[in-house]
Design a protein around this motif. Structure first.
Motif, short mmCIF file in Angstrom:
data_model
loop_
_atom_site.label_atom_id
_atom_site.label_comp_id
_atom_site.label_asym_id
_atom_site.label_seq_id
_atom_site.Cartn_x
_atom_site.Cartn_y
_atom_site.Cartn_z
N LEU A 163 0.82 -1.22 0.00
CA LEU A 163 0.00 0.00 0.00
C LEU A 163 0.85 1.27 0.00
N LEU A 164 2.13 1.14 0.37
CA LEU A 164 3.01 2.30 0.38
C LEU A 164 3.42 2.72 -1.02
N PHE A 165 3.14 1.87 -2.00
CA PHE A 165 3.53 2.14 -3.38
C PHE A 165 2.28 2.24 -4.26
N SER A 166 2.48 2.42 -5.53
CA SER A 166 1.35 2.58 -6.44
C SER A 166 0.54 1.29 -6.52
N PRO A 167 -0.76 1.37 -6.76
CA PRO A 167 -1.60 0.17 -6.84
C PRO A 167 -1.12 -0.81 -7.91
N GLU A 168 -0.56 -0.29 -9.01
CA GLU A 168 -0.13 -1.16 -10.11
C GLU A 168 1.13 -1.92 -9.77
N ASN A 169 2.03 -1.31 -9.00
CA ASN A 169 3.35 -1.91 -8.76
C ASN A 169 3.63 -2.23 -7.31
N GLY A 170 2.65 -2.08 -6.43
CA GLY A 170 2.87 -2.36 -5.02
C GLY A 170 3.31 -3.79 -4.77
N TRP A 171 2.69 -4.75 -5.47
CA TRP A 171 3.05 -6.15 -5.28
C TRP A 171 4.49 -6.42 -5.70
#
Length: 492
Positions: A163-171
């Motif tokens: 969740l600390l990163f963008s929704p597209e690249n958080g994983w």
């Protein structure tokens, strides 16, 4: 003076334990970093349901041969070097998975990451070197329980990190960071851990290349037990062909290679164990009952393989069933890991104190009932009710894990890594087979199969014979304790 030495020895072995379980914890985080993001990755890379299920099988498949190989390596080179190397090595495939842009890249990355699951075997040997039979179950339970809690770090912690990163690249960031943390801790582990207490010999097997057994019957049993492990590799190849990642020709080539590998492995086992084939006399210190190892393997098929399979599918299963978020589903799926924090050390402690056989029987009885109950969960259940059933089932499974590995290190110390590797490999065999059933027949048959195998394991547990107990003093070379109580332990 003696009191001071004893206090120092106690402090040293608990220090080693508390440096070892974080290694297993981080191994688990990296190993199962895919699980909470299975649905997200599927949407991101436009993967079908069969492709995602195949990825879940890839995530555990190579753990099987890896645990056998790492068991041999740790008996030969020692836990310090092997665990450090394993933690350093897993960083690259984690980063590869994080950067993947195609399905085949994900498959290769997860196959390589699955090897880090073999780290469990290393810790079993290391903890067995530092703790004696009076508290080995408790120590191994703490190691396994806190290490297994890495599932919470994966299924609940990593989505929060994403969740600390963008929704597209958080994983991608979450999976990559899990590998980097393993590499950092690999260095810390190497600099702070010793293979055995000072003044204690780290005993190695006399012969290398295969597990040593003591009789012709044991040899035939060991040979028979090679087939399911190779079969799981064949299942993986078949699933990869099913999702068009392998051509039919390539798949048949892999089947042929696996058959050749099985023949080679059997030949090596026979070569190492020619004295057993000839029924030559065995020194008392080298004698043990392989049938007991086989029973522990079956127990671990359920208590770890079943746990692994359920943890792999439960977050996505609950996400779809109850229409909840990835983080919420991950938290529900992590119920097994929450249970392990208490149940696995408790199972080992109770095994040390009241007997390992009754603890395993009670644990398998509860696990059989709990797995059957999970299979009855549907969308009409309240979330708290579903979560409660998962935690209770996980509690009994993890207690069984703890009791199983209160026995394994006591069988024969010089080959503890190989014994733990075989038992651990069968845990992964169970997870692959159960996930394969899930991909073929769906959740209903999956849970019925789990419950049935658990019931069979429960019946076999009545054939377990208690390992002997000896008053071994800390910081002194420990004597071998035989799992076959018909063979008396040598006098101290």
């Amino acid at each position: 003076m003696l009191w001071t030495i004893s206090v120092i020895a106690i402090a040293q072995r608990w220090r080693v334990l508390h440096l070892t379980w974080p290694a297993f914890f981080l191994s688990f985080v990296a190993w199962f970093s895919l699980v909470p993001f299975a649905s997200t990755i599927g949407r991101s890379l436009s993967l079908g349901a069969q492709q995602i299920q195949t990825l879940l099988i890839c995530n555990v498949a190579l753990t099987i041969p890896a645990r056998i190989a790492v068991g041999m390596l740790v008996d030969r080179f020692g836990p310090k070097r092997v665990y450090s190397a394993l933690l350093l090595a897993v960083a690259a495939p984690c980063v590869m998975c994080a950067l993947a842009s195609s399905y085949w890249q994900l498959v290769i990355a997860r196959l390589l990451v699955s090897c880090v699951g073999a780290g469990f075997v290393v810790g079993i040997r290391l903890v067995g070197e530092w703790f004696d039979s009076r508290e080995i179950g408790w120590a191994e339970g703490v190691y396994g329980g806190l290490g297994n809690f890495g599932m919470v770090g994966a299924t609940f912690g990593l989505p929060l990190l994403a969740l600390l990163f963008s929704p597209e690249n958080g994983w991608r960031w979450a999976i990559g960071i899990s590998g980097v943390l393993c590499a950092i801790y690999g260095v810390i582990f190497y600099l702070n851990v010793d293979d055995a207490p000072q003044g204690t010999e780290f005993r190695k097997p006399r012969r290398r290349g295969a597990l040593e057994v003591c009789s012709r019957g044991d040899l035939l049993g060991l040979v028979f037990m090679q087939a399911p492990m190779v079969l799981c590799m064949g299942i993986l190849a078949w699933k990869l062909a099913e999702v068009k990642l392998l051509s039919p020709v390539a798949a048949y080539g892999i089947y042929a290679a696996l058959a050749a590998l099985l023949a080679y492995q059997i030949a090596k086992i026979i070569r190492v164990n020619l004295p057993a084939w000839r029924n030559e006399p065995v020194e008392p210190d080298d004698r043990y009952s392989f049938s007991q190892v086989a029973i522990l393997c079956l127990c671990y098929v359920v208590t770890f393989g079943g746990e692994l399979a359920v943890e792999s599918m439960l977050p996505a299963y609950f996400e779809t069933m109850f229409g909840i978020s990835v983080a919420a589903a991950g938290m529900m799926g992590a119920g097994f890991a929450f249970a392990s924090l208490i149940a696995r050390p408790l199972g080992g402690l109770l095994g040390d104190k009241y007997g390992r056989k009754p603890v395993i029987i009670i644990s398998l009885l509860g696990a059989t009932a709990g797995l059957g109950a999970i299979g009855l969960i549907n969308e009409r259940w309240p979330l708290w009710g579903a979560m409660a059933v998962v935690v209770i089932a996980g509690f009994f499974l993890m207690a069984g894990n703890g009791a199983t590995f209160s026995i394994a290190p006591l069988i024969r110390k010089p080959i503890t890594g190989q014994i733990a590797g075989l038992i651990g490999a069968y845990g992964s065999v169970g997870s692959v087979m159960f996930l394969f059933i899930l991909s073929l027949a769906g959740p209903g048959v999956f849970f019925v199969s789990l419950t049935a195998v658990s019931a069979v394991a429960l019946g076999c547990c009545f054939l377990i014979r208690e390992p002997g107990r000896s008053a071994v003093k800390p910081a002194r070379p420990s004597r071998i304790e035989m799992i076959d109580e018909t063979i008396p332990a040598p006098a101290m």
